[in-house]
Write a protein that holds these residues in place. Sequence first.
Motif, mmCIF file in Angstrom:
data_model
loop_
_atom_site.group_PDB
_atom_site.id
_atom_site.type_symbol
_atom_site.label_atom_id
_atom_site.label_comp_id
_atom_site.label_asym_id
_atom_site.label_seq_id
_atom_site.Cartn_x
_atom_site.Cartn_y
_atom_site.Cartn_z
ATOM 1 N N LYS A 72 5.182 29.870 54.656
ATOM 2 C CA LYS A 72 3.770 29.558 54.344
ATOM 3 C C LYS A 72 3.665 28.174 53.697
ATOM 4 O O LYS A 72 2.756 27.408 54.004
ATOM 5 C CB LYS A 72 3.170 30.634 53.434
ATOM 6 C CG LYS A 72 1.687 30.448 53.183
ATOM 7 C CD LYS A 72 1.053 31.703 52.627
ATOM 8 C CE LYS A 72 -0.368 31.447 52.098
ATOM 9 N NZ LYS A 72 -1.295 30.910 53.102
ATOM 10 N N PHE A 79 3.968 25.344 56.221
ATOM 11 C CA PHE A 79 2.769 25.034 57.022
ATOM 12 C C PHE A 79 2.191 23.677 56.598
ATOM 13 O O PHE A 79 1.671 22.921 57.416
ATOM 14 C CB PHE A 79 1.709 26.142 56.848
ATOM 15 C CG PHE A 79 0.434 25.877 57.594
ATOM 16 C CD1 PHE A 79 0.286 26.265 58.921
ATOM 17 C CD2 PHE A 79 -0.627 25.212 56.983
ATOM 18 C CE1 PHE A 79 -0.895 25.998 59.619
ATOM 19 C CE2 PHE A 79 -1.809 24.940 57.669
ATOM 20 C CZ PHE A 79 -1.935 25.339 58.992
ATOM 21 N N ARG A 115 1.778 21.357 59.843
ATOM 22 C CA ARG A 115 0.429 21.269 60.380
ATOM 23 C C ARG A 115 -0.579 20.652 59.416
ATOM 24 O O ARG A 115 -1.438 19.865 59.814
ATOM 25 C CB ARG A 115 -0.036 22.690 60.805
ATOM 26 C CG ARG A 115 -1.237 22.726 61.694
ATOM 27 C CD ARG A 115 -1.104 21.850 62.935
ATOM 28 N NE ARG A 115 0.110 22.106 63.674
ATOM 29 C CZ ARG A 115 0.834 21.149 64.295
ATOM 30 N NH1 ARG A 115 0.442 19.884 64.242
ATOM 31 N NH2 ARG A 115 1.938 21.445 64.945
ATOM 32 N N ALA A 137 -1.349 23.172 52.459
ATOM 33 C CA ALA A 137 -1.078 24.529 52.955
ATOM 34 C C ALA A 137 -2.343 25.382 53.005
ATOM 35 O O ALA A 137 -2.369 26.411 53.673
ATOM 36 C CB ALA A 137 -0.038 25.212 52.059
ATOM 37 N N HIS A 160 -5.712 24.479 57.293
ATOM 38 C CA HIS A 160 -6.140 25.385 58.368
ATOM 39 C C HIS A 160 -7.452 24.852 58.952
ATOM 40 O O HIS A 160 -8.334 24.403 58.219
ATOM 41 C CB HIS A 160 -6.308 26.807 57.831
ATOM 42 C CG HIS A 160 -4.996 27.407 57.432
ATOM 43 N ND1 HIS A 160 -4.134 27.975 58.341
ATOM 44 C CD2 HIS A 160 -4.368 27.462 56.229
ATOM 45 C CE1 HIS A 160 -3.038 28.376 57.717
ATOM 46 N NE2 HIS A 160 -3.146 28.072 56.437
#
Length: 261
Positions: free
Chosen positions: A31, A34, A38, A218, A222
């Motif tokens: 996690k 991430f 990304r 993180a 998203h």
Amino acid sequence: MTNQLYACLTFDFDAESVQIRQLEEQGRISKGQFAVRRGMPRILTLLRKYDIKATFFTCGWVVEQYPNSVEKIIEEGHELAAHGYLHEYMDKLSVFEEEIVIERMTRPLEKFVDKVKGFRAPYWRLSPNTLELIAKAGYIYDSSLFNDDRPYILTLPDSKKLVEFPVEWYLDDWQVFETYQHSPSSVLEIWKSQFDAFSNDDDIPLNRRVFCLTNHPAAIGHAYRLNVLEDLIKHMKTKNVIFSRMSDVAEGILQDHEISD
Ligand SMILES: [Zn+2]
């Protein structure tokens, strides 16, 4: 500083430092990763699109693990600032241990920048000694306290000075998205409302109008959450705001202070 409204977008690039220090299992560790795979690329693209220079607080350990991400931060003209070595609780360390952590967190960053100017305590938790120790190590600002909503000059017991950029939980993506799972529209409303209130508040001295937002790659990385940040940026750009790195604002505040002294 020019008499104008400033905004500092800040990103706490923790990667998986927390999970590694807590000896967590691979799923939890991933996690944090991430952020690297990304979150960071998306954030850097967004900042480039709007020509915004931001501040990235990161751990010495993260810099050692992910030099390529750090190089990109620097290449794009953002600020690299410090955030512990392995995301320690500073309040649980002895003075001697804190000094070692500060030295260990600073050294890897100094491979990329001449002077590391800013510090943010992991978890926003400080010991009674932390601020004096970072001032002694040459830092010029901190961003970990909750006792104001505009930056100010903190005079320490040894009469050294730091600029403090206060923080708040509702201006932190981790709290609103991860802890409380607020909807994107409600987060946007909170952030926009605070920014508008700030920009319209004539009681705030002009050289202290600095809107500061804390994000984590993180969490904000998203896609649907980054859309919230983009919508906020678009809204902010309709006002006469200067997006600035925290170190630039801190230097401006210190300079104004010297002149007024
Ligand atoms: Zn952190």
